[in-house]
Design a protein around this motif. Structure first.
Motif, PDB file in Angstrom:
ATOM      1  N   ARG A 103       0.823  -1.220   0.000  1.00 44.11           N
ATOM      2  CA  ARG A 103       0.000   0.000   0.000  1.00 44.11           C
ATOM      3  C   ARG A 103       0.855   1.268   0.000  1.00 44.11           C
ATOM      4  O   ARG A 103       0.471   2.281  -0.567  1.00 44.11           O
ATOM      5  N   LYS A 110       0.633   6.857  -6.726  1.00 40.08           N
ATOM      6  CA  LYS A 110      -0.315   7.979  -6.846  1.00 40.08           C
ATOM      7  C   LYS A 110       0.430   9.313  -6.905  1.00 40.08           C
ATOM      8  O   LYS A 110       0.023  10.233  -7.611  1.00 40.08           O
ATOM      9  N   MET A 193      -4.571  21.329  -5.832  1.00 37.79           N
ATOM     10  CA  MET A 193      -5.257  20.109  -5.390  1.00 37.79           C
ATOM     11  C   MET A 193      -4.389  18.867  -5.620  1.00 37.79           C
ATOM     12  O   MET A 193      -4.413  17.919  -4.828  1.00 37.79           O
ATOM     13  N   TRP A 197      -3.480  16.069  -2.699  1.00 35.80           N
ATOM     14  CA  TRP A 197      -3.588  14.601  -2.727  1.00 35.80           C
ATOM     15  C   TRP A 197      -2.236  13.960  -2.386  1.00 35.80           C
ATOM     16  O   TRP A 197      -2.169  12.912  -1.757  1.00 35.80           O
ATOM     17  N   ARG A 200      -1.795  13.983   1.272  1.00 32.32           N
ATOM     18  CA  ARG A 200      -2.630  12.937   1.844  1.00 32.32           C
ATOM     19  C   ARG A 200      -1.967  11.565   1.702  1.00 32.32           C
ATOM     20  O   ARG A 200      -1.974  10.758   2.645  1.00 32.32           O
ATOM     21  N   ARG A 204      -0.615   8.944   4.642  1.00 33.91           N
ATOM     22  CA  ARG A 204      -0.971   7.522   4.677  1.00 33.91           C
ATOM     23  C   ARG A 204       0.280   6.648   4.777  1.00 33.91           C
ATOM     24  O   ARG A 204       0.272   5.610   5.437  1.00 33.91           O
TER      25      ARG A 204
ATOM     26  N   ARG B 103     -10.233  -1.062   8.019  1.00 33.67           N
ATOM     27  CA  ARG B 103      -9.900   0.170   7.304  1.00 33.67           C
ATOM     28  C   ARG B 103     -11.144   0.843   6.727  1.00 33.67           C
ATOM     29  O   ARG B 103     -11.208   2.064   6.649  1.00 33.67           O
ATOM     30  N   GLU B 107     -12.365   4.716   7.484  1.00 36.81           N
ATOM     31  CA  GLU B 107     -12.852   5.705   6.517  1.00 36.81           C
ATOM     32  C   GLU B 107     -14.211   6.255   6.964  1.00 36.81           C
ATOM     33  O   GLU B 107     -14.471   7.454   6.853  1.00 36.81           O
ATOM     34  N   LYS B 110     -13.581   8.778   9.508  1.00 36.58           N
ATOM     35  CA  LYS B 110     -13.109  10.045   8.933  1.00 36.58           C
ATOM     36  C   LYS B 110     -14.279  10.851   8.357  1.00 36.58           C
ATOM     37  O   LYS B 110     -14.301  12.074   8.451  1.00 36.58           O
ATOM     38  N   TYR B 171     -16.222   8.892  -8.864  1.00 31.07           N
ATOM     39  CA  TYR B 171     -15.410   9.692  -7.949  1.00 31.07           C
ATOM     40  C   TYR B 171     -14.697  10.818  -8.693  1.00 31.07           C
ATOM     41  O   TYR B 171     -14.733  11.972  -8.271  1.00 31.07           O
ATOM     42  N   THR B 175     -15.240  14.874  -8.113  1.00 28.88           N
ATOM     43  CA  THR B 175     -14.189  15.787  -7.639  1.00 28.88           C
ATOM     44  C   THR B 175     -13.931  16.888  -8.670  1.00 28.88           C
ATOM     45  O   THR B 175     -13.696  18.030  -8.309  1.00 28.88           O
ATOM     46  N   MET B 196     -14.562  16.928  -0.283  1.00 34.10           N
ATOM     47  CA  MET B 196     -13.555  16.269  -1.124  1.00 34.10           C
ATOM     48  C   MET B 196     -12.921  15.092  -0.388  1.00 34.10           C
ATOM     49  O   MET B 196     -12.746  14.017  -0.941  1.00 34.10           O
ATOM     50  N   TRP B 197     -12.584  15.313   0.884  1.00 32.50           N
ATOM     51  CA  TRP B 197     -11.972  14.218   1.660  1.00 32.50           C
ATOM     52  C   TRP B 197     -12.971  13.083   1.852  1.00 32.50           C
ATOM     53  O   TRP B 197     -12.597  11.913   1.877  1.00 32.50           O
ATOM     54  N   ARG B 200     -13.021  11.020  -1.236  1.00 31.60           N
ATOM     55  CA  ARG B 200     -11.810  10.202  -1.257  1.00 31.60           C
ATOM     56  C   ARG B 200     -11.965   8.978  -0.349  1.00 31.60           C
ATOM     57  O   ARG B 200     -11.577   7.863  -0.723  1.00 31.60           O
ATOM     58  N   SER B 201     -12.508   9.218   0.847  1.00 28.41           N
ATOM     59  CA  SER B 201     -12.726   8.092   1.770  1.00 28.41           C
ATOM     60  C   SER B 201     -13.657   7.053   1.156  1.00 28.41           C
ATOM     61  O   SER B 201     -13.424   5.847   1.263  1.00 28.41           O
ATOM     62  N   ARG B 204     -11.980   4.936  -1.347  1.00 26.23           N
ATOM     63  CA  ARG B 204     -11.157   3.931  -0.671  1.00 26.23           C
ATOM     64  C   ARG B 204     -12.009   2.760  -0.173  1.00 26.23           C
ATOM     65  O   ARG B 204     -11.571   1.619  -0.190  1.00 26.23           O
ATOM     66  N   HIS B 208     -11.410  -1.249  -0.787  1.00 24.98           N
ATOM     67  CA  HIS B 208     -11.382  -2.309   0.229  1.00 24.98           C
ATOM     68  C   HIS B 208     -12.439  -3.386  -0.056  1.00 24.98           C
ATOM     69  O   HIS B 208     -12.190  -4.571   0.164  1.00 24.98           O
TER      70      HIS B 208
END
Lengths: 250, 250
Positions: A103, A110, A193, A197, A200, A204, B103, B107, B110, B171, B175, B196-197, B200-201, B204, B208
Motif C-alpha cells: 500500500r 499515486k 489540489m 492529494w 494525503r 498515509r 480500514r 474511513e 473520517k 469519484y 471531484t 472532497m476528503w 476520497r474516503s 477507498r 477495500h
C-alpha cells in the motif's frame, strides 16, 4: 515471550530455518524497494521529472509481484511447517507487513501520477516544500520501521509510532496553508489540489510505517499493540524488560 | 480446487469445524457492523447529524476490538489446528478481510469527523448529492462482497470487482465538479474540501470492498487474483468450471 535472532537458529530442521530467514530477507528487500519508491516519487514531483515518475509507476508492478511471491512462500510455510509460537508470529507479521508495504507502493504510485498530471496542467505555485518535508519525514519512518524489523528492535519500533503524531500535525498544518493559498489564488486550485492529494498520500505512508512498527512489537513481544497508544506500549515493553530481569536473576 | 460449505463439514474434529464456522460468522458480523458504519457516516454528513457522527466515531472502537478478537482466534487455529488446503485459505482470507473491514471502519470514522467539522465551520454549498450517491454505491459493494463471502459466491465477487471501475469514474467526475465549483466560489473552499476528503474516503471503501471480493475468489478457487484484471479473472473462473465438468463426466 521475547525472541531474538539466535532463537531462530535452534530449529531441528535447517531447511525450515532457511525458509524463515528467506521470507524475512525478502520482506526487507521489498521494503527497501518501497522506500526508494517513496523517495523517487517525491523527487519526481519536486523536480517535475516525468521520466522518473513513469519509472515509479512501472516499478509498482514489481512491488505487487513481490507481495504475491512472499505471501505464497508464507502460505507454504504455514501449510507444510505448521509453525508455532514466535515462528508463527514471524510468518503472520510478514504477511501483514507485505500488505502495508504494497500500500505504501500504491501511494508512491499515486504521487508519481500527480507529477504526470502537473506536467500536463502546469506546475503548482505552492506546496512543493511541504511535500518534500513531509516526504522526508515519512520515508525515514519507513526506513526506521524496516530497521526495527531487521533487528527485532522494539525501542526503535516505539520511536516510529511516536513520530506518527508529528507527521499528522505537519500534514494538517501544510493542508491548512494550502487551503488559505487557494482562497487567495483560486485560478491555481486545480494545480494545488494535486499537491493536496500528494500530502494525503504521504500522511498515509506514515500510517503504514506505524503499522509495520506495530508488527515488530507483536513479533518480538507477542503482544498485539494495534490501537494502543505509544505511552501504553512503552509500559508494556518496560514491564516485559522487568520480567526478563527477574527471570535472569533467579 | 473448489470448496463449498459441505466440504467444511467433513472434518474429523467437530470442534475444529465449529471454530472455522465461528471465525466466518464473526467476520460477517464485523462486516455487517462496518457496512452500517458507512451508511451512518454518510447519513450523518448529509443530514448534518452530529449525534450520529459521534456514534460512528464511538463504534469505531468496537470495530477495532472485533478485529483483534477475530485475529486472535485465527492465530490460535493456526497454532493448534495446523489447517491445510481450503481450511488454511479460509483462515488467511479471514485475517486479510478483517484488516480491510477495519480500514473501511476508519474511513467511515473520517467521514463522521467531516460531519463534525462542517457543523462547526458551516455546511458546504455543494457535494452532498455526490457523497450520497457514491456512498450508496460503495456500501452496496461492501454488502455484495460480504454476501459473496457468506455464500462462497465467486460470480458475485467478480461482479463487485467490476463495480470498482465505475466507482472510480464516479469519484473523478464528482471531484472535478467540486474543483470547478471552488474556483467559482473560493470563499467556500474550506467547506467543500471537507466533502472532497469524504469522496476520497468513499472511493477507498470501494477499493477495500474489491479486496474482500478478491479474498473470496482466493478462498474458493485457491487462486490469488490480486492485481489481476476482472476479464482475466473471469477466464480463470470459467476455466475452473470447465475442469470441474470434465472431472465429473469421466
Amino acid at each position: 515471550m521475547k525472541i531474538d535472532q539466535e532463537a531462530h537458529t535452534s530449529h531441528i530442521s535447517q531447511k525450515f530455518n532457511e525458509e524463515l530467514e528467506e521470507i524475512r530477507s525478502q520482506l526487507l528487500e521489498m521494503g527497501g524497494l518501497v522506500e526508494k519508491q517513496v523517495q523517487d516519487a517525491v523527487d519526481s514531483l519536486v523536480d517535475g521529472d516525468t521520466r522518473l515518475a513513469s519509472e515509479v509507476r512501472k516499478t509498482d508492478k514489481t512491488v505487487n509481484q513481490l507481495q504475491l511471491e512472499i505471501d505464497e512462500v508464507c502460505t507454504h510455510i504455514l501449510a507444510r511447517r505448521q509453525p508455532a509460537a514466535s515462528d508463527l508470529r514471524l510468518v503472520l507479521a510478514v504477511i501483514r507487513a507485505t500488505s502495508d508495504l504494497e500500500r505504501i507502493g500504491d501511494e508512491a504510485s499515486k504521487i508519481a501520477k500527480a507529477t504526470l498530471r502537473l506536467a500536463e496542467e502546469g506546475t503548482s505555485p505552492r506546496g512543493y516544500i511541504e511535500a518534500r518535508h513531509l516526504g522526508n519525514h515519512v520515508r525515514q519512518m519507513v526506513k526506521d520501521a524496516l530497521n526495527a524489523f531487521a533487528r527485532f528492535d522494539t525501542p526503535q519500533a516505539l520511536a516510529v509510532l511516536r513520530e506518527d503524531d508529528k507527521v499528522d500535525l505537519e500534514y494538517r498544518s501544510a493542508t491548512r496553508a494550502l487551503i488559505t493559498f487557494m482562497m487567495e489564488d483560486p485560478r491555481s486550485i486545480s494545480q494545488v489540489m494535486n499537491i493536496m492529494w500528494v500530502l494525503r498520500s504521504l500522511e498515509r505512508v506514515g500510517d503504514h510505517a506505524s503499522n509495520l512498527a506495530e508488527y515488530v512489537i507483536y513479533l518480538v513481544e507477542g503482544e498485539d499493540v494495534r490501537y494502543t497508544k505509544p505511552d501504553k506500549i512503552e509500559q508494556v515493553l518496560q514491564h516485559d524488560d522487568e520480567e526478563d530481569q527477574k527471570g535472569s536473576s533467579t
